[in-house]
Scaffold this motif. Structure first.
Motif, PDB file in Angstrom:
ATOM      1  N   ARG A 138      14.838 -27.617 -48.976  1.00 53.56           N
ATOM      2  CA  ARG A 138      13.567 -28.470 -49.668  1.00 53.56           C
ATOM      3  C   ARG A 138      14.162 -28.694 -51.106  1.00 53.56           C
ATOM      4  O   ARG A 138      13.589 -29.246 -51.670  1.00 53.56           O
ATOM      5  N   HIS A 139      14.138 -26.932 -51.238  1.00 52.65           N
ATOM      6  CA  HIS A 139      14.087 -26.330 -52.627  1.00 52.65           C
ATOM      7  C   HIS A 139      15.623 -27.591 -53.499  1.00 52.65           C
ATOM      8  O   HIS A 139      15.499 -27.077 -54.937  1.00 52.65           O
ATOM      9  N   GLY A 140      16.917 -27.195 -52.821  1.00 52.53           N
ATOM     10  CA  GLY A 140      18.034 -27.740 -52.928  1.00 52.53           C
ATOM     11  C   GLY A 140      18.535 -26.211 -53.753  1.00 52.53           C
ATOM     12  O   GLY A 140      18.954 -26.361 -54.939  1.00 52.53           O
ATOM     13  N   ILE A 141      18.381 -24.978 -53.684  1.00 56.22           N
ATOM     14  CA  ILE A 141      18.631 -23.956 -53.837  1.00 56.22           C
ATOM     15  C   ILE A 141      19.660 -23.402 -52.652  1.00 56.22           C
ATOM     16  O   ILE A 141      20.064 -23.744 -52.167  1.00 56.22           O
ATOM     17  N   LYS A 142      21.265 -22.243 -53.766  1.00 63.45           N
ATOM     18  CA  LYS A 142      21.682 -21.277 -52.794  1.00 63.45           C
ATOM     19  C   LYS A 142      21.536 -20.286 -52.119  1.00 63.45           C
ATOM     20  O   LYS A 142      21.930 -20.249 -51.278  1.00 63.45           O
ATOM     21  N   ARG A 143      19.741 -19.808 -52.703  1.00 62.15           N
ATOM     22  CA  ARG A 143      19.576 -18.553 -51.781  1.00 62.15           C
ATOM     23  C   ARG A 143      18.128 -18.728 -52.013  1.00 62.15           C
ATOM     24  O   ARG A 143      17.690 -19.166 -53.365  1.00 62.15           O
ATOM     25  N   LEU A 144      18.196 -17.422 -51.689  1.00 63.98           N
ATOM     26  CA  LEU A 144      16.206 -17.173 -51.329  1.00 63.98           C
ATOM     27  C   LEU A 144      16.031 -15.534 -51.513  1.00 63.98           C
ATOM     28  O   LEU A 144      16.598 -14.642 -51.651  1.00 63.98           O
ATOM     29  N   LEU A 145      14.868 -15.050 -52.219  1.00 62.27           N
ATOM     30  CA  LEU A 145      14.774 -13.336 -52.631  1.00 62.27           C
ATOM     31  C   LEU A 145      14.374 -13.219 -51.304  1.00 62.27           C
ATOM     32  O   LEU A 145      13.122 -14.093 -51.224  1.00 62.27           O
ATOM     33  N   VAL A 146      14.405 -12.137 -51.139  1.00 62.81           N
ATOM     34  CA  VAL A 146      13.556 -11.783 -49.608  1.00 62.81           C
ATOM     35  C   VAL A 146      12.710 -11.043 -50.079  1.00 62.81           C
ATOM     36  O   VAL A 146      13.136  -9.560 -51.087  1.00 62.81           O
ATOM     37  N   VAL A 147      11.082 -10.753 -49.993  1.00 64.36           N
ATOM     38  CA  VAL A 147      10.443  -9.588 -50.298  1.00 64.36           C
ATOM     39  C   VAL A 147       9.428  -9.417 -49.406  1.00 64.36           C
ATOM     40  O   VAL A 147       9.788 -10.064 -48.281  1.00 64.36           O
ATOM     41  N   ASP A 148       8.937  -7.758 -49.458  1.00 66.31           N
ATOM     42  CA  ASP A 148       8.515  -7.162 -48.248  1.00 66.31           C
ATOM     43  C   ASP A 148       7.143  -8.363 -48.273  1.00 66.31           C
ATOM     44  O   ASP A 148       6.542  -9.050 -49.247  1.00 66.31           O
ATOM     45  N   ALA A 149       5.636  -7.313 -47.798  1.00 65.71           N
ATOM     46  CA  ALA A 149       4.607  -7.268 -47.084  1.00 65.71           C
ATOM     47  C   ALA A 149       3.446  -7.512 -48.429  1.00 65.71           C
ATOM     48  O   ALA A 149       2.733  -8.694 -49.052  1.00 65.71           O
ATOM     49  N   GLU A 150       4.254  -6.883 -49.346  1.00 70.96           N
ATOM     50  CA  GLU A 150       3.493  -7.028 -50.909  1.00 70.96           C
ATOM     51  C   GLU A 150       4.092  -7.845 -51.940  1.00 70.96           C
ATOM     52  O   GLU A 150       4.040  -7.133 -53.011  1.00 70.96           O
ATOM     53  N   GLU A 151       4.697  -8.154 -51.336  1.00 71.41           N
ATOM     54  CA  GLU A 151       6.206  -8.854 -52.448  1.00 71.41           C
ATOM     55  C   GLU A 151       6.448  -8.820 -53.800  1.00 71.41           C
ATOM     56  O   GLU A 151       7.016  -8.829 -54.920  1.00 71.41           O
ATOM     57  N   ARG A 152       7.414  -7.175 -53.374  1.00 73.64           N
ATOM     58  CA  ARG A 152       8.309  -6.291 -54.026  1.00 73.64           C
ATOM     59  C   ARG A 152       9.936  -7.070 -53.170  1.00 73.64           C
ATOM     60  O   ARG A 152      10.064  -7.449 -52.198  1.00 73.64           O
ATOM     61  N   LEU A 153      10.817  -6.846 -54.384  1.00 74.06           N
ATOM     62  CA  LEU A 153      11.874  -7.090 -53.977  1.00 74.06           C
ATOM     63  C   LEU A 153      12.445  -6.965 -53.117  1.00 74.06           C
ATOM     64  O   LEU A 153      12.791  -5.418 -52.823  1.00 74.06           O
ATOM     65  N   ILE A 154      12.902  -6.973 -51.922  1.00 76.03           N
ATOM     66  CA  ILE A 154      14.293  -6.224 -51.228  1.00 76.03           C
ATOM     67  C   ILE A 154      15.581  -6.618 -50.694  1.00 76.03           C
ATOM     68  O   ILE A 154      16.599  -5.975 -49.807  1.00 76.03           O
ATOM     69  N   GLY A 155      16.090  -7.952 -50.926  1.00 72.85           N
ATOM     70  CA  GLY A 155      16.637  -8.416 -50.470  1.00 72.85           C
ATOM     71  C   GLY A 155      16.910 -10.008 -51.360  1.00 72.85           C
ATOM     72  O   GLY A 155      16.706 -10.380 -52.115  1.00 72.85           O
ATOM     73  N   VAL A 156      18.192 -10.211 -50.847  1.00 75.34           N
ATOM     74  CA  VAL A 156      18.709 -11.553 -51.059  1.00 75.34           C
ATOM     75  C   VAL A 156      19.728 -12.550 -49.764  1.00 75.34           C
ATOM     76  O   VAL A 156      20.185 -11.829 -49.103  1.00 75.34           O
ATOM     77  N   VAL A 157      18.985 -13.175 -49.995  1.00 73.51           N
ATOM     78  CA  VAL A 157      19.752 -14.428 -48.426  1.00 73.51           C
ATOM     79  C   VAL A 157      20.396 -15.600 -49.148  1.00 73.51           C
ATOM     80  O   VAL A 157      19.779 -16.359 -50.038  1.00 73.51           O
ATOM     81  N   SER A 158      21.902 -15.756 -49.127  1.00 78.79           N
ATOM     82  CA  SER A 158      22.451 -17.148 -49.531  1.00 78.79           C
ATOM     83  C   SER A 158      22.709 -17.953 -48.214  1.00 78.79           C
ATOM     84  O   SER A 158      22.493 -17.834 -47.329  1.00 78.79           O
ATOM     85  N   ARG A 159      23.234 -19.189 -48.601  1.00 84.17           N
ATOM     86  CA  ARG A 159      23.704 -20.358 -47.806  1.00 84.17           C
ATOM     87  C   ARG A 159      24.974 -19.793 -47.332  1.00 84.17           C
ATOM     88  O   ARG A 159      24.549 -19.792 -45.482  1.00 84.17           O
ATOM     89  N   SER A 160      25.567 -18.842 -47.745  1.00 82.54           N
ATOM     90  CA  SER A 160      26.789 -18.210 -46.973  1.00 82.54           C
ATOM     91  C   SER A 160      26.507 -17.287 -45.977  1.00 82.54           C
ATOM     92  O   SER A 160      27.226 -17.122 -44.833  1.00 82.54           O
TER      93      SER A 160
END
Length: 210
Positions: free
Chosen positions: A104-126
């Motif tokens: 939908r957004h035409g992006i290659k990766r998503l930042l992954v956040v926890d319940a408090e919106e803190r960064l905990i990871g990243v997931v990519s197309r691959s």
């Protein structure tokens, strides 16, 4: 179907920068870690943006473009370079959810956040494509146990199930209350499935391809 979750595929070793991180330091990080983008976080480790190679390259080609390109061409730190707000995912999202948002957004990766919106990871197309590395026997077992038995209420032997390189062929006779389209949809929703064919018993030439 019990799809794999983002938490199962994401990388939790995330290189990140602050708003004030200088241009050249970002460039060095992208090269050192062989990555194409880096998240920008605030003091509480909450993502506020993303700086990509394309953002940095505005310094070369963006001088003659209108804002925001022109603004990025003159930026000297992450705050001026980043694209904001970032698109984020939750760790309990399914791979289907993540893939849909990426598309939908035409992006290659998503930042992954926890319940408090803190960064905990990243997931990519691959990372998401790893679902297609599932072994055929795992796919076959899930189709029989979850699609046929648990969901449709059929006996495990009601249909012959063959899986080759993610290509599923189901052979047999379906009860009248089970449409072929429903069977196909259920099997096609199993992680790692590339295609589904149903072949009615007694008519091996009749098949429906999904």
């Amino acid at each position: 179907m019990n799809h794999l979750r983002v938490r199962d595929l994401m990388s939790d070793a995330v290189v990140r920068v602050q708003r004030g991180t200088p241009f050249k330091e970002i460039a060095h990080l992208l090269q050192e870690y062989d990555i194409t983008a880096v998240p920008v976080v605030d003091a509480d480790d909450r993502p506020v943006g993303v700086v990509s190679e394309a953002d940095l390259l505005q310094k070369i080609w963006g001088g003659d473009t209108a804002p925001p390109g022109g603004a990025k061409a003159s930026a000297t730190d992450a705050a001026g370079l980043m694209t904001s707000p970032p698109v984020c995912a939750r760790e309990d999202w399914s791979v289907v959810d993540a893939a849909r948002v990426m598309a939908r957004h035409g992006i290659k990766r998503l930042l992954v956040v926890d319940a408090e919106e803190r960064l905990i990871g990243v997931v990519s197309r691959s990372d998401l494509l790893r679902v297609f590395l599932r072994k055929d026997r795992e796919i076959r077992t899930e189709i029989i146990e979850e699609a046929l038995v648990q969901t449709l209420g059929l006996a495990p032997s009601a249909l012959q199930v063959d899986v080759t390189h993610g290509h599923v062929v189901l052979t047999g006779r379906l009860p009248e209350h089970v449409p072929v389209s429903v069977l196909e949809e259920l099997c096609g929703g199993v992680d790692g499935v590339v295609a589904v064919e149903f072949r009615a018993a007694g008519d091996m030439d009749a098949e429906v391809t999904r």
